[in-house]
Scaffold this active site. Structure first.
Site, PDB file in Angstrom:
ATOM      1  CB  SER A 119      -0.255  -4.970   7.819  1.00  0.00           C
ATOM      2  OG  SER A 119       0.211  -6.099   6.771  1.00  0.00           O
ATOM      3  CG  HIS A 149      -7.196  -3.624  10.668  1.00  0.00           C
ATOM      4  ND1 HIS A 149      -5.734  -3.549  10.895  1.00  0.00           N
ATOM      5  CD2 HIS A 149      -7.298  -4.133   9.312  1.00  0.00           C
ATOM      6  CE1 HIS A 149      -5.111  -3.832   9.688  1.00  0.00           C
ATOM      7  NE2 HIS A 149      -6.074  -4.498   8.911  1.00  0.00           N
ATOM      8  CG  ASP A 187      -7.875  -7.538   6.895  1.00  0.00           C
ATOM      9  OD1 ASP A 187      -6.833  -7.334   7.640  1.00  0.00           O
ATOM     10  OD2 ASP A 187      -7.972  -6.674   6.188  1.00  0.00           O
ATOM     11  NE  ARG A 240      -2.191  -1.472   3.601  1.00  0.00           N
ATOM     12  CZ  ARG A 240      -1.667  -0.701   4.386  1.00  0.00           C
ATOM     13  NH1 ARG A 240      -1.935   0.719   4.489  1.00  0.00           N
ATOM     14  NH2 ARG A 240      -1.130  -1.194   5.499  1.00  0.00           N
ATOM     15  CE  LYS A 282      -5.441  -7.915  10.210  1.00  0.00           C
ATOM     16  NZ  LYS A 282      -4.034  -7.320  10.317  1.00  0.00           N
ATOM     17  CB  THR A 283      -4.421 -13.766   7.571  1.00  0.00           C
ATOM     18  OG1 THR A 283      -4.880 -12.496   7.217  1.00  0.00           O
ATOM     19  CG2 THR A 283      -5.028 -14.882   6.518  1.00  0.00           C
ATOM     20  NE  ARG A 292      -0.506  -8.851   1.683  1.00  0.00           N
ATOM     21  CZ  ARG A 292      -1.159  -8.689   2.867  1.00  0.00           C
ATOM     22  NH1 ARG A 292      -2.080  -9.398   3.401  1.00  0.00           N
ATOM     23  NH2 ARG A 292      -0.589  -7.819   3.411  1.00  0.00           N
ATOM     24  CE  LYS A 325      -5.841  -3.564   5.177  1.00  0.00           C
ATOM     25  NZ  LYS A 325      -6.379  -4.736   6.181  1.00  0.00           N
TER      26      LYS A 325
HETATM   27  N1  LIG Z   1       3.642 -16.618  16.500  1.00  0.00           N
HETATM   28  C1  LIG Z   1       3.090 -16.149  15.209  1.00  0.00           C
HETATM   29  N2  LIG Z   1       1.984 -15.809  15.125  1.00  0.00           N
HETATM   30  C2  LIG Z   1       1.349 -15.414  13.823  1.00  0.00           C
HETATM   31  N3  LIG Z   1       2.192 -15.489  12.886  1.00  0.00           N
HETATM   32  C3  LIG Z   1       3.443 -15.610  12.541  1.00  0.00           C
HETATM   33  C4  LIG Z   1       3.992 -16.193  13.879  1.00  0.00           C
HETATM   34  N4  LIG Z   1       5.277 -16.258  13.749  1.00  0.00           N
HETATM   35  C5  LIG Z   1       5.305 -16.129  12.462  1.00  0.00           C
HETATM   36  N5  LIG Z   1       4.277 -15.711  11.787  1.00  0.00           N
HETATM   37  C6  LIG Z   1       4.151 -15.172  10.465  1.00  0.00           C
HETATM   38  O1  LIG Z   1       3.866 -13.804  10.360  1.00  0.00           O
HETATM   39  C7  LIG Z   1       2.817 -13.606   9.142  1.00  0.00           C
HETATM   40  C8  LIG Z   1       1.464 -12.992   9.986  1.00  0.00           C
HETATM   41  O2  LIG Z   1       0.697 -12.503   8.752  1.00  0.00           O
HETATM   42  P1  LIG Z   1      -0.674 -12.574   8.591  1.00  0.00           P
HETATM   43  O3  LIG Z   1      -1.274 -13.668   9.595  1.00  0.00           O
HETATM   44  O4  LIG Z   1      -0.894 -12.412   7.173  1.00  0.00           O
HETATM   45  O5  LIG Z   1      -0.964 -11.147   9.397  1.00  0.00           O
HETATM   46  P2  LIG Z   1      -2.146 -10.107   9.253  1.00  0.00           P
HETATM   47  O6  LIG Z   1      -3.289 -10.996   8.812  1.00  0.00           O
HETATM   48  O7  LIG Z   1      -2.319  -9.523  10.513  1.00  0.00           O
HETATM   49  O8  LIG Z   1      -1.640  -9.106   8.316  1.00  0.00           O
HETATM   50  C9  LIG Z   1       2.553 -14.947   8.755  1.00  0.00           C
HETATM   51  O9  LIG Z   1       3.581 -14.936   7.506  1.00  0.00           O
HETATM   52  C10 LIG Z   1       2.913 -16.067   9.442  1.00  0.00           C
HETATM   53  O10 LIG Z   1       3.480 -17.150   8.965  1.00  0.00           O
HETATM   54  C1  LIG Z   2      -3.937  -6.041   2.866  1.00  0.00           C
HETATM   55  C2  LIG Z   2      -3.437  -5.549   3.976  1.00  0.00           C
HETATM   56  O1  LIG Z   2      -3.913  -5.991   5.032  1.00  0.00           O
HETATM   57  P1  LIG Z   2      -3.338  -6.961   6.208  1.00  0.00           P
HETATM   58  O2  LIG Z   2      -1.792  -7.273   6.065  1.00  0.00           O
HETATM   59  O3  LIG Z   2      -3.699  -6.633   7.537  1.00  0.00           O
HETATM   60  O4  LIG Z   2      -3.798  -8.475   5.755  1.00  0.00           O
HETATM   61  C3  LIG Z   2      -2.549  -4.295   4.054  1.00  0.00           C
HETATM   62  O5  LIG Z   2      -2.272  -3.873   5.051  1.00  0.00           O
HETATM   63  O6  LIG Z   2      -2.074  -3.857   2.629  1.00  0.00           O
HETATM   64 MN   LIG Z   3      -4.297 -10.285   6.940  1.00  0.00          MN
END
Ligand SMILES: Nc1ncnc2c1ncn2[C@@H]1O[C@H](COP(=O)(O)OP(=O)(O)O)[C@@H](O)[C@H]1O
Ligand SMILES: C=C(OP(=O)(O)O)C(=O)O
Ligand SMILES: [Mn+2]
Length: 532
Positions: free
Chosen positions: A239, A219, A258, A60, A243-244, A324, A200
């Protein structure tokens, strides 16, 4: 020529968008992929996934996002956090974009934001790229095909990556622009191909609209216990905090990854799909998300792959660390069919502390929860925003400052009331560094985070013995079955304990300095737990 399915009374021409080339309305997945391939936008991957790259913009551009300063929103936008654009600048931008679009083909998806019909909005997405149309069809909610014949949009988003804005003429910062105009009910995006801007920008819109209806926009990801939607958990986090990853728990039902709303009726997903990071994605640690990368029409963004076998390389971050995959919710086998849940019984605030100071889990009082919600401490991870190449400590209020058009206390007060009304238990979970700061220690093992969350959500953690954290004042469990005890006390994970104390003192100081801005707005009990 136009093709596809559309309300005959609500074509682009009816909105004043004229002179385009071919317009493709509400094409479904196979047809969108055919169009995208024909145009050379990407290639087919294993299982029918669609592989794309986005060029210069792989994350972003928060600094290029503007809210148009019209009279009706002038007093309600948090201008310190949202760059303004003049109405004249926007009108010029819109006129020039429409001119630029003339003769070119466009793809239209008529979609819905919000799984609860009482609070949903209709969004028309007009995209230059066929694959952006596929992406947003995954990410937002798809109305029944028959309902498309009557669809009228509340808001329209036009995304035209080949358009370059002119800062002087359009009152923006660079050639890249994301402009939200609440009066004109329009969002214009230009000069970037990163797909995340699409979703977003709709999130930002809902974050503005919903508080007026008494709905807390969040969020966060969300899931609930199997067979028991009343047992809902939400996971706030900027981010990269997890979360995911953490909401896709095979032992629970996924509501969404999200963006959610919390109304008097419970929680609901804004979206109909997920957007997961794929860097180092491990089939053992994250089997559900891994499996989506070879499913039909999953959009794979900025991943390196073998041209012969189309095997994806999950470790190659040469295009970006923010690689992604985007897929509809139903690609996760235990996803909720309705995408709605109950009032959160547990509220998890995820942080990715690159200093290695915060414990992997702590229980928060409602006042401490408000303190951490307003603080929003975490580290930005590499890639999601332009220019961030290694973990960067940040205070992102509401765990999502780039998406919050209103002042933080608007969201803080709403959350506070709802926590009090429904008696939610709040936790702070650090998915960041342990055994030292970034560069010395390592990221918290996902397995440990999952075990701690399981104990928090099934109620067993409440029975554990807790100690008071000397730096932050919250309660930290002393031991939890299935988790090495030493992990629970970050100080003990460091080789050099004096270095830990120094780092902790520095972090406390950062929290204190950052929180000063909120002191005039907050209740006495939150002031009382403010640290430093
Ligand atoms: N302890 C942990 N808990 C959650 N994610 C972790 C951890 N350790 C490493 N990771 C990595 O961190 C990243 C978390 O990203 P994601 O779940 O997409 O975050 P968000 O959705 O909040 O943007 C992933 O690549 C995941 O594999
Ligand atoms: C798509 C996004 O969200 P997130 O990393 O929280 O999944 C972003 O921040 O660009
Ligand atoms: Mn996410």
């Amino acid at each position: 020529m136009t093709s596809g399915r559309v309300n005959p009374q609500f074509r682009l021409e009816d909105q004043g968008i004229e002179g385009l080339g071919n317009v493709y309305y509400n094409f479904m997945e196979p047809a969108l992929i055919e169009e995208a391939i024909k145009r050379g936008e990407g290639t087919l991957g294993n299982g029918g996934a669609f592989l794309v790259t986005t060029g210069k913009f792989t994350g972003r551009s928060p600094k290029d996002k503007h809210v148009v300063k019209t009279d009706s929103v002038a007093d309600s936008i948090w201008w310190e956090n949202n760059a303004a654009m003049s109405p004249e600048g926007f009108d010029a931008l819109y006129a020039d974009m429409l001119e630029h679009m003339k003769g070119k083909d466009y793809f239209v998806q008529d979609l819905v934001g919000g799984a609860d019909p009482a609070y949903s909005i209709n969004v028309r997405m007009v995209t230059e790229l066929a694959w952006h149309n596929l992406f947003i069809r995954h990410l937002l909610r798809r109305p029944d095909r028959e309902d498309l014949n009557e669809f009228v949009a509340d808001f329209t988003v036009i995304n035209c990556p080949s358009f370059q804005a002119d800062p002087k003429k359009h009152d923006c910062r660079s050639e890249t622009v994301i402009a939200l105009n609440f009066d004109r009910k329009l969002i214009l995006i230009g000069g970037t191909e990163y797909a995340g801007e699409n979703k977003k920008s709709v999130f930002t819109l809902l974050n503005y609209l919903l508080p007026e209806k008494g709905v807390m926009p969040m969020h966060c990801s969300a899931n609930h216990a199997v067979g028991n939607p009343v047992d809902t958990a939400v996971f706030f986090g900027l981010s990269g905090t997890g979360k995911t990853t953490l909401s896709a728990d095979p032992a629970r039902v996924l509501i969404g990854d999200d963006e959610h709303g919390w109304s008097d009726r419970g929680t609901f997903n804004f979206e109909g799909g997920c957007y997961a990071k794929t860097i180092n994605l491990n089939p053992e640690a994250e089997p559900e998300i891994y499996a989506t990368t070879t499913k039909f029409a999953t959009v794979i963004e900025n991943m390196v792959f073998d041209p012969e076998t189309k095997e994806l390389d999950f470790d190659d971050d040469s295009l970006t660390a923010n690689m992604r995959c985007a897929y509809p919710l139903e690609y996760i086998s235990n996803a909720s069919k309705t995408a709605v849940g109950g009032h959160p019984k547990n509220i998890i605030m995820l942080t990715c502390d690159a200093f290695g100071v915060l414990p992997p889990i702590a229980r928060l009082t409602p006042a401490q929860a408000m303190y951490h919600f307003l603080s929003g401490f975490t580290s930005k991870v590499a890639g999601t925003e332009r220019g961030v190449t290694e973990p960067q400590p940040t205070f992102s209020t509401c765990f999502g400052a780039p998406f919050m058009p209103r002042r933080p206390e608007v969201y803080g007060n709403l959350l506070r009331e709802k926590i009090a009304q429904h008696g939610a238990t709040c936790w702070l979970v650090n998915t960041g560094w342990t055994g030292g700061a970034y560069g010395v220690g390592s990221r918290m093992p996902i397995k440990a985070t999952r075990a701690l969350l399981t104990a928090a959500l099934d109620g067993s953690l409440a029975e554990a013995e807790f100690r008071k954290d000397p730096n932050f004042g919250f309660d930290v469990p002393v031991s939890v079955p299935g988790v090495a005890e030493v992990l629970l006390d970050p100080r003990r994970t460091w080789d050099d304990q004096e270095a830990f104390d120094k780092q902790a003192a520095k972090l406390v100081q950062m929290f204190a300095e950052n929180f000063e801005q909120y002191l005039p707005f907050i209740d006495e009990d939150v002031k009382a737990v403010a640290i430093g």
